[in-house]
Scaffold this active site. Structure first.
Site, PDB file in Angstrom:
ATOM      1  N   GLU A  17       0.792  -1.187  -0.013  1.00 41.05           N
ATOM      2  CA  GLU A  17       0.118   0.023  -0.122  1.00 41.05           C
ATOM      3  C   GLU A  17       0.901   1.343  -0.033  1.00 41.05           C
ATOM      4  O   GLU A  17       1.814   1.225   0.782  1.00 41.05           O
ATOM      5  CB  GLU A  17      -0.995  -0.034   1.336  1.00 41.05           C
ATOM      6  CG  GLU A  17      -1.817   1.343   1.157  1.00 41.05           C
ATOM      7  CD  GLU A  17      -2.656   1.325   2.433  1.00 41.05           C
ATOM      8  OE1 GLU A  17      -3.443   2.128   2.533  1.00 41.05           O
ATOM      9  OE2 GLU A  17      -2.651   0.219   3.329  1.00 41.05           O
ATOM     10  N   THR A  48      -3.350   4.772  -1.487  1.00 41.19           N
ATOM     11  CA  THR A  48      -4.646   5.505  -0.658  1.00 41.19           C
ATOM     12  C   THR A  48      -4.656   7.007  -0.899  1.00 41.19           C
ATOM     13  O   THR A  48      -4.082   7.443  -2.037  1.00 41.19           O
ATOM     14  CB  THR A  48      -4.161   5.366   0.936  1.00 41.19           C
ATOM     15  OG1 THR A  48      -5.432   5.617   1.484  1.00 41.19           O
ATOM     16  CG2 THR A  48      -2.993   5.890   1.039  1.00 41.19           C
ATOM     17  N   TYR A  49      -5.892   7.591  -0.441  1.00 38.17           N
ATOM     18  CA  TYR A  49      -5.872   8.956  -0.332  1.00 38.17           C
ATOM     19  C   TYR A  49      -5.218   9.486   0.709  1.00 38.17           C
ATOM     20  O   TYR A  49      -4.881   8.721   1.917  1.00 38.17           O
ATOM     21  CB  TYR A  49      -7.295   9.290  -0.224  1.00 38.17           C
ATOM     22  CG  TYR A  49      -8.283   9.133  -1.428  1.00 38.17           C
ATOM     23  CD1 TYR A  49      -8.036   8.772  -2.510  1.00 38.17           C
ATOM     24  CD2 TYR A  49      -9.603   9.335  -1.203  1.00 38.17           C
ATOM     25  CE1 TYR A  49      -8.749   8.713  -3.733  1.00 38.17           C
ATOM     26  CE2 TYR A  49     -10.553   9.180  -2.395  1.00 38.17           C
ATOM     27  CZ  TYR A  49     -10.183   8.901  -3.308  1.00 38.17           C
ATOM     28  OH  TYR A  49     -11.213   8.736  -4.370  1.00 38.17           O
ATOM     29  N   ALA A  51      -5.513  12.331   3.942  1.00 36.61           N
ATOM     30  CA  ALA A  51      -6.365  12.532   4.788  1.00 36.61           C
ATOM     31  C   ALA A  51      -7.552  13.439   4.195  1.00 36.61           C
ATOM     32  O   ALA A  51      -7.436  14.708   3.428  1.00 36.61           O
ATOM     33  CB  ALA A  51      -6.066  13.662   6.101  1.00 36.61           C
ATOM     34  N   HIS A  77      -7.664   3.333  -3.661  1.00 44.60           N
ATOM     35  CA  HIS A  77      -8.654   3.558  -2.711  1.00 44.60           C
ATOM     36  C   HIS A  77      -9.743   4.603  -3.326  1.00 44.60           C
ATOM     37  O   HIS A  77      -9.416   5.529  -4.070  1.00 44.60           O
ATOM     38  CB  HIS A  77      -7.979   4.502  -1.198  1.00 44.60           C
ATOM     39  CG  HIS A  77      -7.210   3.237  -0.610  1.00 44.60           C
ATOM     40  ND1 HIS A  77      -7.070   3.208   0.771  1.00 44.60           N
ATOM     41  CD2 HIS A  77      -6.497   2.165  -1.108  1.00 44.60           C
ATOM     42  CE1 HIS A  77      -6.282   2.048   1.123  1.00 44.60           C
ATOM     43  NE2 HIS A  77      -5.986   1.662   0.005  1.00 44.60           N
TER      44      HIS A  77
END
Length: 101
Positions: A17, A48-49, A51, A77
């Site tokens: 990831e 992922t992104y 926040a 994500h």
């Protein structure tokens, strides 16, 4: 190929990831790391992104490059934080155009 299908056919596997660098000037180093980790033969990689979805556009661009340039099976994500239906549909369309299921 769908990651669920890859998982069903593989037994034990590894995946990685990644978190998108905030600054694009860090991308060359990011991709050097991805290239090195690719040697471990991950079944798939995910991005992922940041926040609150702060890097969602970078996520799309990174997974597209991972698929096209590095021949990795990426997973993006997808969160709905501060995203309307039109944006989510567009994001999914762009993934499909890139060959990402």
């Amino acid at each position: 190929m769908r990651i669920a299908d890859l998982m069903a056919d593989s037994g034990q596997f590894i995946s990685f990831e990644f978190f998108p660098p905030k600054d694009k000037d860090k991308w060359p180093v990011f991709f050097q790391v991805v290239e090195r980790l690719k040697q471990a033969n991950p079944l798939f990689v995910s991005v992922t992104y940041g926040a609150g979805g702060s890097t969602r556009d970078k996520t799309l661009e990174l997974v597209t490059r991972m698929k096209k340039d590095l021949d990795l099976e990426p997973m993006a994500h997808l969160t709905c934080v501060d995203a309307d239906e039109e944006y989510i549909g567009s994001f999914l369309d762009e993934l499909g155009k890139a060959g990402i299921d």
